[in-house]
Design an enzyme around this catalytic site. Sequence first.
Site, PDB file in Angstrom:
ATOM      1  N   ASP A 128     -10.015  13.569  23.542  1.00 40.07           N
ATOM      2  CA  ASP A 128      -9.083  14.438  24.261  1.00 40.07           C
ATOM      3  C   ASP A 128      -9.314  16.003  24.109  1.00 40.07           C
ATOM      4  O   ASP A 128      -9.130  16.740  24.833  1.00 40.07           O
ATOM      5  CB  ASP A 128      -7.767  14.215  23.536  1.00 40.07           C
ATOM      6  CG  ASP A 128      -7.275  12.540  24.052  1.00 40.07           C
ATOM      7  OD1 ASP A 128      -7.901  12.102  25.077  1.00 40.07           O
ATOM      8  OD2 ASP A 128      -6.636  11.703  23.158  1.00 40.07           O
ATOM      9  N   GLY A 146      -5.759  13.415  10.434  1.00 38.48           N
ATOM     10  CA  GLY A 146      -4.952  12.624  10.908  1.00 38.48           C
ATOM     11  C   GLY A 146      -4.992  12.919  12.642  1.00 38.48           C
ATOM     12  O   GLY A 146      -6.067  12.962  13.245  1.00 38.48           O
ATOM     13  N   LEU A 169       0.980  -1.285  -0.035  1.00 41.22           N
ATOM     14  CA  LEU A 169       0.170  -0.008   0.050  1.00 41.22           C
ATOM     15  C   LEU A 169       0.984   1.233   0.040  1.00 41.22           C
ATOM     16  O   LEU A 169       1.724   1.559   1.022  1.00 41.22           O
ATOM     17  CB  LEU A 169      -1.060  -0.019   1.197  1.00 41.22           C
ATOM     18  CG  LEU A 169      -1.759  -1.304   1.339  1.00 41.22           C
ATOM     19  CD1 LEU A 169      -2.542  -1.126   2.722  1.00 41.22           C
ATOM     20  CD2 LEU A 169      -2.879  -1.335   0.288  1.00 41.22           C
TER      21      LEU A 169
END
Length: 315
Positions: A259, A294, A28
Amino acid sequence: MRDILTVTLNPALDFATQVDSVVPGVKLRCAPARTDPGGGGINVSRAIALLGGTSRCLVALAGRNGEALADLLRAAGIDLITHKAPGETRSSLSVRDEKRGEQYRFMLPGPAWAPADVIEAERSILDSARPGGLVVISGTMPPGVLPDLIPDLCGKLREKGCETVVDTSGPPLFFIARAKGPTPDYLRMNQEEADDLAGRRLASLQDSADFAQSLVRRGVARLVIVARGPEGSILATETERLHSRAADVPVRSKVGAGDTFVGSFTLAIARGEPLEEALRRGVAGAAAAVMTEGTALCRREDVERLLELCPTGPL
């Protein structure tokens, strides 16, 4: 503003990338990786900094990964307190499948701790905490740490005049929920964790509010928050139940959303904001976090813009 100390005993060097499609048996070809310091308390401190606040970040670090993680935190302007941990600080990887819009997250367990390591870490936390401050204990515990550590810390920190904000999972959360010892002032969990504790699916906002308030009345925490993803979050005290609806935003990555909630909520509490505003800011922070790629967490301008889209009030 009250002092905020965040605690991360099982940090991770986070890598985030994307591929066209995740399929087995072939190489990948990934996009260039983004690298960030990760782990519950670290992300809380990062979110607080992104939102214009300040905190002190106590992190247990080891090995080359630990050195790299410390460098990233200092570069981000985080007030870092390092504690020597055993072994090598772990890594984690998140991969986004662009074709399906799905994210895969791979979390390594981290090094095992011995009883002496736990004693030293607890001493560092108590020495670093400031009377009158807020101490955030967030994220998973290292292998080898018994689930009674967090309640033990909550009791000793209360004796020092601190309030605790806890966001954890697994055996430590179940141990806290049994209320057999000192408990947190503020306890947050997501919907899946709340379902597991309740032993049934909490299908509605009302169900989650009932369950959260039952935990408070059993002495599990002074205040309990249950995050219900796109539905927002529930907050319950002995006498009050609040709901803040999440803004409808495009989801790029869920890494660090919880968070970010904790960071935004705790910053508001430290600034003396009422609970309704603290809850709204937490929900807006989580919504802003899922909009970024991300492990990037939130953008301050997004949080401020989303506040009006997160209506908050009694349930």
